[in-house]
Design a protein around this motif. Structure first.
Motif, PDB file in Angstrom:
ATOM      1  N   MET A 182       0.848  -1.172   0.000  1.00  0.00           N
ATOM      2  CA  MET A 182       0.000   0.000   0.000  1.00  0.00           C
ATOM      3  C   MET A 182       0.898   1.240   0.000  1.00  0.00           C
ATOM      4  O   MET A 182       1.769   1.384   0.821  1.00  0.00           O
ATOM      5  N   ASP A 183       0.661   2.176  -0.949  1.00  0.00           N
ATOM      6  CA  ASP A 183       1.515   3.347  -1.069  1.00  0.00           C
ATOM      7  C   ASP A 183       0.767   4.644  -0.775  1.00  0.00           C
ATOM      8  O   ASP A 183       1.076   5.694  -1.312  1.00  0.00           O
ATOM      9  N   HIS A 184      -0.231   4.567   0.109  1.00  0.00           N
ATOM     10  CA  HIS A 184      -0.981   5.759   0.467  1.00  0.00           C
ATOM     11  C   HIS A 184      -1.397   5.697   1.934  1.00  0.00           C
ATOM     12  O   HIS A 184      -1.423   4.642   2.529  1.00  0.00           O
ATOM     13  N   ARG A 185      -1.689   6.888   2.492  1.00  0.00           N
ATOM     14  CA  ARG A 185      -2.103   6.966   3.901  1.00  0.00           C
ATOM     15  C   ARG A 185      -3.542   6.509   4.053  1.00  0.00           C
ATOM     16  O   ARG A 185      -4.385   6.781   3.209  1.00  0.00           O
ATOM     17  N   THR A 186      -3.802   5.830   5.150  1.00  0.00           N
ATOM     18  CA  THR A 186      -5.162   5.390   5.444  1.00  0.00           C
ATOM     19  C   THR A 186      -5.610   5.969   6.778  1.00  0.00           C
ATOM     20  O   THR A 186      -4.805   6.381   7.601  1.00  0.00           O
ATOM     21  N   HIS A 187      -6.915   6.011   6.956  1.00  0.00           N
ATOM     22  CA  HIS A 187      -7.507   6.466   8.218  1.00  0.00           C
ATOM     23  C   HIS A 187      -8.021   5.224   8.925  1.00  0.00           C
ATOM     24  O   HIS A 187      -9.044   4.655   8.529  1.00  0.00           O
ATOM     25  N   ASP A 188      -7.315   4.771   9.922  1.00  0.00           N
ATOM     26  CA  ASP A 188      -7.692   3.561  10.647  1.00  0.00           C
ATOM     27  C   ASP A 188      -8.832   3.848  11.620  1.00  0.00           C
ATOM     28  O   ASP A 188      -9.061   4.991  12.013  1.00  0.00           O
ATOM     29  N   THR A 222     -19.652  16.976   3.058  1.00  0.00           N
ATOM     30  CA  THR A 222     -19.457  17.599   1.759  1.00  0.00           C
ATOM     31  C   THR A 222     -18.642  16.676   0.869  1.00  0.00           C
ATOM     32  O   THR A 222     -17.592  16.171   1.278  1.00  0.00           O
ATOM     33  N   ALA A 223     -19.129  16.462  -0.353  1.00  0.00           N
ATOM     34  CA  ALA A 223     -18.466  15.582  -1.322  1.00  0.00           C
ATOM     35  C   ALA A 223     -17.753  16.437  -2.369  1.00  0.00           C
ATOM     36  O   ALA A 223     -18.325  17.382  -2.918  1.00  0.00           O
ATOM     37  N   ILE A 224     -16.487  16.098  -2.629  1.00  0.00           N
ATOM     38  CA  ILE A 224     -15.672  16.811  -3.611  1.00  0.00           C
ATOM     39  C   ILE A 224     -15.148  15.807  -4.635  1.00  0.00           C
ATOM     40  O   ILE A 224     -14.593  14.769  -4.270  1.00  0.00           O
ATOM     41  N   ARG A 225     -15.316  16.132  -5.913  1.00  0.00           N
ATOM     42  CA  ARG A 225     -14.747  15.294  -6.974  1.00  0.00           C
ATOM     43  C   ARG A 225     -13.239  15.507  -6.967  1.00  0.00           C
ATOM     44  O   ARG A 225     -12.750  16.627  -6.965  1.00  0.00           O
ATOM     45  N   HIS A 226     -12.492  14.395  -6.922  1.00  0.00           N
ATOM     46  CA  HIS A 226     -11.023  14.426  -6.820  1.00  0.00           C
ATOM     47  C   HIS A 226     -10.477  13.422  -7.816  1.00  0.00           C
ATOM     48  O   HIS A 226     -10.446  12.226  -7.541  1.00  0.00           O
ATOM     49  N   GLY A 227     -10.065  13.903  -8.972  1.00  0.00           N
ATOM     50  CA  GLY A 227      -9.589  12.987 -10.014  1.00  0.00           C
ATOM     51  C   GLY A 227     -10.718  12.096 -10.486  1.00  0.00           C
ATOM     52  O   GLY A 227     -11.778  12.575 -10.887  1.00  0.00           O
ATOM     53  N   ASP A 228     -10.510  10.779 -10.374  1.00  0.00           N
ATOM     54  CA  ASP A 228     -11.495   9.822 -10.866  1.00  0.00           C
ATOM     55  C   ASP A 228     -12.431   9.297  -9.780  1.00  0.00           C
ATOM     56  O   ASP A 228     -13.094   8.293  -9.971  1.00  0.00           O
ATOM     57  N   HIS A 229     -12.471   9.965  -8.623  1.00  0.00           N
ATOM     58  CA  HIS A 229     -13.332   9.495  -7.539  1.00  0.00           C
ATOM     59  C   HIS A 229     -13.900  10.676  -6.753  1.00  0.00           C
ATOM     60  O   HIS A 229     -13.625  11.832  -7.068  1.00  0.00           O
ATOM     61  N   VAL A 230     -14.689  10.372  -5.745  1.00  0.00           N
ATOM     62  CA  VAL A 230     -15.276  11.387  -4.872  1.00  0.00           C
ATOM     63  C   VAL A 230     -14.711  11.198  -3.467  1.00  0.00           C
ATOM     64  O   VAL A 230     -14.651  10.084  -2.960  1.00  0.00           O
ATOM     65  N   ASP A 236     -15.348   4.289  11.510  1.00  0.00           N
ATOM     66  CA  ASP A 236     -16.601   3.543  11.502  1.00  0.00           C
ATOM     67  C   ASP A 236     -17.666   4.140  10.586  1.00  0.00           C
ATOM     68  O   ASP A 236     -18.579   3.445  10.172  1.00  0.00           O
ATOM     69  N   HIS A 237     -17.588   5.425  10.287  1.00  0.00           N
ATOM     70  CA  HIS A 237     -18.598   6.089   9.465  1.00  0.00           C
ATOM     71  C   HIS A 237     -18.510   5.605   8.022  1.00  0.00           C
ATOM     72  O   HIS A 237     -17.427   5.459   7.475  1.00  0.00           O
ATOM     73  N   LYS A 238     -19.653   5.385   7.394  1.00  0.00           N
ATOM     74  CA  LYS A 238     -19.710   4.964   5.992  1.00  0.00           C
ATOM     75  C   LYS A 238     -20.046   6.186   5.135  1.00  0.00           C
ATOM     76  O   LYS A 238     -21.138   6.743   5.245  1.00  0.00           O
ATOM     77  N   HIS A 239     -19.086   6.629   4.304  1.00  0.00           N
ATOM     78  CA  HIS A 239     -19.312   7.780   3.438  1.00  0.00           C
ATOM     79  C   HIS A 239     -20.062   7.371   2.187  1.00  0.00           C
ATOM     80  O   HIS A 239     -19.901   6.273   1.670  1.00  0.00           O
ATOM     81  N   GLU A 244     -13.281   6.061   0.429  1.00  0.00           N
ATOM     82  CA  GLU A 244     -13.352   4.621   0.710  1.00  0.00           C
ATOM     83  C   GLU A 244     -12.828   3.873  -0.505  1.00  0.00           C
ATOM     84  O   GLU A 244     -13.196   4.156  -1.641  1.00  0.00           O
ATOM     85  N   HIS A 245     -11.931   2.906  -0.218  1.00  0.00           N
ATOM     86  CA  HIS A 245     -11.182   2.265  -1.296  1.00  0.00           C
ATOM     87  C   HIS A 245     -10.684   0.897  -0.833  1.00  0.00           C
ATOM     88  O   HIS A 245     -10.035   0.806   0.210  1.00  0.00           O
ATOM     89  N   ASP A 246     -11.013  -0.155  -1.535  1.00  0.00           N
ATOM     90  CA  ASP A 246     -10.518  -1.507  -1.250  1.00  0.00           C
ATOM     91  C   ASP A 246     -10.677  -1.925   0.215  1.00  0.00           C
ATOM     92  O   ASP A 246      -9.760  -2.502   0.813  1.00  0.00           O
ATOM     93  N   GLY A 247     -11.821  -1.597   0.833  1.00  0.00           N
ATOM     94  CA  GLY A 247     -12.099  -2.040   2.191  1.00  0.00           C
ATOM     95  C   GLY A 247     -11.497  -1.189   3.290  1.00  0.00           C
ATOM     96  O   GLY A 247     -11.526  -1.564   4.456  1.00  0.00           O
ATOM     97  N   HIS A 248     -10.908  -0.023   2.941  1.00  0.00           N
ATOM     98  CA  HIS A 248     -10.374   0.887   3.953  1.00  0.00           C
ATOM     99  C   HIS A 248     -10.663   2.320   3.519  1.00  0.00           C
ATOM    100  O   HIS A 248     -11.183   2.563   2.440  1.00  0.00           O
ATOM    101  N   VAL A 249     -10.317   3.280   4.375  1.00  0.00           N
ATOM    102  CA  VAL A 249     -10.549   4.693   4.080  1.00  0.00           C
ATOM    103  C   VAL A 249      -9.204   5.372   3.857  1.00  0.00           C
ATOM    104  O   VAL A 249      -8.337   5.363   4.734  1.00  0.00           O
ATOM    105  N   ASP A 250      -9.029   5.945   2.662  1.00  0.00           N
ATOM    106  CA  ASP A 250      -7.806   6.692   2.347  1.00  0.00           C
ATOM    107  C   ASP A 250      -7.882   8.097   2.910  1.00  0.00           C
ATOM    108  O   ASP A 250      -8.948   8.715   2.923  1.00  0.00           O
TER     109      ASP A 250
END
Length: 110
Positions: free
Chosen positions: A1-7, A20-28, A10-13, A39-45
């Motif tokens: 994994m080459d990015h920071r995660t938020h361990d 507030t939702a912001i478009r960031h590249g190819d995701h929100v 519990d909140h589901k975005h 939220e990405h691959d079972g964790h929160v970036d």
């Protein structure tokens, strides 16, 4: 994994989650207590916007009083941007810098 995660997040975005939702590249990403979450691959970036932000001492925003000062509890969402924090005001990023407020550009709200 080459990015920071938020361990231990519990909140589901998602649409209508209250953040507030912001478009960031190819995701929100979702603004949550000064963090930008994706939220990405079972964790929160932990994300940060990476577009350039210039010094704009002549920026005059009509979206809030000239005397308004951005900071924790100012009423605007905090947005991680490069190595600092910006504040989301009427669809664009404000950055407190050298006694003035820079306009660090528009973001696309999702």
């Amino acid at each position: 994994m080459d990015h920071r995660t938020h361990d231990t997040h519990d909140h589901k975005h998602g649409p209508n989650c209250g953040h507030t939702a912001i478009r960031h590249g190819d995701h929100v990403d979702y603004l949550h207590e000064g963090h930008l979450h994706h939220e990405h691959d079972g964790h929160v970036d932990e994300c940060s916007l990476d577009h350039a932000g210039a010094c704009t001492p002549s920026h005059a925003c009509g979206a809030h009083p000239q005397a308004h000062r951005h900071g924790p509890g100012c009423g605007h969402d905090a947005v991680p941007h490069h190595d600092h924090t910006d504040y989301l005001v009427d669809g664009h990023l404000h950055h407190v810098h050298d006694g003035h407020c820079d306009d660090h550009g528009r973001v696309e709200l999702a």
